[in-house]
Scaffold this active site. Structure first.
Site, PDB file in Angstrom:
ATOM      1  N   TYR A 126      -2.750   8.106   3.843  1.00  0.00           N
ATOM      2  CA  TYR A 126      -2.201   9.154   3.079  1.00  0.00           C
ATOM      3  C   TYR A 126      -2.371  10.599   3.768  1.00  0.00           C
ATOM      4  CZ  TYR A 126      -1.991  11.156  -1.872  1.00  0.00           C
ATOM      5  OH  TYR A 126      -1.644  11.873  -2.995  1.00  0.00           O
ATOM      6  N   HIS A 131       1.376  16.769   1.173  1.00  0.00           N
ATOM      7  CA  HIS A 131       1.906  15.836   0.291  1.00  0.00           C
ATOM      8  C   HIS A 131       0.537  15.551  -0.780  1.00  0.00           C
ATOM      9  CE1 HIS A 131       3.718  12.203  -1.471  1.00  0.00           C
ATOM     10  NE2 HIS A 131       2.501  11.490  -1.334  1.00  0.00           N
ATOM     11  N   ARG A 140      -3.499  16.418 -11.322  1.00  0.00           N
ATOM     12  CA  ARG A 140      -4.851  17.071 -11.610  1.00  0.00           C
ATOM     13  C   ARG A 140      -4.745  18.740 -11.459  1.00  0.00           C
ATOM     14  NH1 ARG A 140      -5.657  12.874  -8.497  1.00  0.00           N
ATOM     15  NH2 ARG A 140      -5.919  14.349  -6.634  1.00  0.00           N
ATOM     16  N   GLU A 198       7.969   8.265   5.740  1.00  0.00           N
ATOM     17  CA  GLU A 198       6.610   7.828   6.489  1.00  0.00           C
ATOM     18  C   GLU A 198       6.829   7.303   7.922  1.00  0.00           C
ATOM     19  OE1 GLU A 198       3.890   5.475   4.798  1.00  0.00           O
ATOM     20  OE2 GLU A 198       4.179   6.113   2.791  1.00  0.00           O
ATOM     21  N   ASP A 230       8.437   3.872   2.344  1.00  0.00           N
ATOM     22  CA  ASP A 230       7.495   3.333   1.483  1.00  0.00           C
ATOM     23  C   ASP A 230       7.972   3.593  -0.145  1.00  0.00           C
ATOM     24  OD1 ASP A 230       5.326   1.995   0.095  1.00  0.00           O
ATOM     25  OD2 ASP A 230       4.008   3.572   0.219  1.00  0.00           O
ATOM     26  N   GLN A 237       3.620   3.653 -11.294  1.00  0.00           N
ATOM     27  CA  GLN A 237       2.407   3.963 -10.390  1.00  0.00           C
ATOM     28  C   GLN A 237       1.589   4.571 -11.554  1.00  0.00           C
ATOM     29  OE1 GLN A 237       3.490   6.310  -7.174  1.00  0.00           O
ATOM     30  NE2 GLN A 237       1.301   6.649  -6.333  1.00  0.00           N
ATOM     31  N   LYS A 250       4.251  -0.253  -5.654  1.00  0.00           N
ATOM     32  CA  LYS A 250       4.620   0.192  -4.213  1.00  0.00           C
ATOM     33  C   LYS A 250       4.923  -1.372  -3.327  1.00  0.00           C
ATOM     34  CE  LYS A 250       2.827   4.247  -3.616  1.00  0.00           C
ATOM     35  NZ  LYS A 250       3.563   5.371  -2.754  1.00  0.00           N
ATOM     36  N   THR A 356       3.315   9.719   3.223  1.00  0.00           N
ATOM     37  CA  THR A 356       4.426  10.587   3.139  1.00  0.00           C
ATOM     38  C   THR A 356       3.969  11.627   3.738  1.00  0.00           C
ATOM     39  OG1 THR A 356       4.624   9.799   0.806  1.00  0.00           O
ATOM     40  CG2 THR A 356       5.619  11.729   1.451  1.00  0.00           C
TER      41      THR A 356
END
Ligand code: CA
Length: 424
Positions: A126, A131, A140, A198, A230, A237, A250, A356
């Site tokens: 990640y 991203h 959030r 990716e 991906d 998700q 995924k 990503t």
């Protein structure tokens, strides 16, 4: 870690194979990426190197004893570099190998290209803070970036079994989702199918269980980089990801491009790895002077979409976004060092996804979730269509290339995958 430039990077070096000297090719003599191919006559996978619009069969050319990619992954970094020099010398204009190697060439359009190797374990990271922040803001708003992000490379273990070669299509997956206005989940085809831009990092040599790989040695364990999509089902998700992270959203399909561009080929495109001064600097086991000096790699990345109606109209597709790998928050060596710091053993053919790769600007998002603001702002296409999420018949193409003044442009080729209607 530092990879010296040598004659294989010389922009003036030309090949006796004319198509390799075309300024537009992804595969000039300065690139020489590894991949696997099959011919109609012979059903076994064999190792080749892309050159112009052809590939060189390494075994037939007498460069390796077998057609197995494992034999190349087993070489140490200096032996791999020596192999690169031999391939480059033999393909150079005026080389004594020209007559013999001509019989080891195959037109790329006449062979089947597959996954570059048998993929072992697969870990997805990640590494783009852009991203992570954009996605985090949707999930959030009060705390987009979780406090661990700037200290620890975040990742999860994925599945290798559903990693597809470029060109393969797959069915829209079914899964369990729950709409906000419903009190119960339901099973059905995902309505929020997305791609993720990716890079795939292919491991060459592993490490023994209990023996971490230090930053200084990390790159010697890496064969190189390929393009990686991906595919993700955002509604599945959103319902399943807490508390253990990605699962069925995924693991239904990911697509890997056929050519692994080696770190030797990428040597001219290294750039410093930097952090904003106000950010935490990496802990000592994730830090090294060579990493600070040139831990990042400048690779231009592009996402293209060809819808079914574009295909019917003979339209090659529309570019959705661009980004650059140099903007990643964690370097390749840091991923290897972190993955093994607890003694976890990597094996030849293991694959890391970078996560990503989004750039800093909103239009540089590496997924539709970013570009369409979670589906709230559909992307308008030039032909009048719009996309919040992918539709059946859509084809996503990832492309990547490196360029720098004084050096030959090299490319990663293409990573292509298409979506079929869901299972009945
Ligand atoms: Ca991912």
């Amino acid at each position: 870690m530092t990879r010296a430039l040598d004659a294989t990077h010389d922009a003036a070096r030309l090949s006796w194979l004319e198509s390799a000297n075309d300024p537009a090719t992804d595969f000039p003599i300065q690139n020489l990426p590894f991949g696997r191919f099959k011919t109609q006559a012979d059903g076994a996978w064999r190792v080749g190197v892309a050159i112009g619009d052809q590939l060189l069969d390494l075994q037939t050319a007498g460069l390796v004893p077998s057609g197995d990619m494992k034999a190349i992954m087993a070489l140490d970094a200096s032996a791999r570099r020596q192999l690169r020099r031999s391939i480059s010398a033999g393909l150079t204009q005026g080389s004594a190998q020209q007559a013999a190697w001509k019989t080891a060439l195959h037109a790329l359009c006449a062979v089947e290209l597959g996954l570059p190797c048998d993929i072992g374990d697969y870990t997805d990271f990640y590494t783009s803070i852009h991203h992570a922040t954009t996605i985090g803001r949707q999930l959030r708003p009060d705390q987009p970036l979780l406090p661990n992000y700037q200290w620890v490379p975040i990742g999860y273990h994925g599945r290798a079994s559903s990693i597809l070669p470029s060109g393969a299509s797959f069915r829209r997956p079914n899964g369990q989702t729950k709409l906000p206005d419903q009190d119960r989940p339901a099973l059905g085809p995902t309505r929020r199918l997305d791609y993720e831009l990716e890079l795939g990092i292919v491991m060459a040599r592993g490490n023994a269980l209990g023996e971490p790989i230090a930053m200084a040695d990390a790159e010697d364990h890496v064969l190189g980089l390929a393009l990686f999509n991906d595919w993700s089902a955002r509604d599945i998700q959103g319902w399943e990801y807490q508390p253990l992270g990605p699962f069925l959203a995924k693991n239904f399909a990911s697509t890997l491009s056929p050519w692994v561009v080696t770190l030797d080929a990428l040597a001219p495109f290294r750039v410093p790895f930097t952090r904003p001064e106000a950010d935490p600097q990496p802990l000592p086991y994730l830090d090294s002077e060579p990493n600070r000096a040139q831990g990042a790699i400048s690779i231009e990345l592009e996402v293209w979409l060809q819808t079914a109606s574009m295909r019917r109209a003979g339209h090659a597709g529309e570019q959705l976004s661009r980004a650059n790998y140099r903007d990643a928050y964690w370097s390749l060596s840091q991923l290897v060092a972190h993955h093994t710091v607890n003694g976890c053993n990597l094996r030849p053919g293991d694959l890391f996804g970078t996560g990503t790769l989004s750039g800093p600007a909103p239009q540089q998002g590496g997924s539709l979730m970013e570009l369409s603001a979670g589906g709230n702002r559909p992307l308008q296409l030039a032909n009048g269509e719009a996309r919040s999420w992918l539709e059946d018949g859509d084809c996503i193409m990832l492309r990547g290339f490196c360029q720098r003044d004084g050096f030959r442009r090299i490319g990663l080729g293409e990573c292509r995958g298409s979506i079929l209607a869901p299972l009945p």
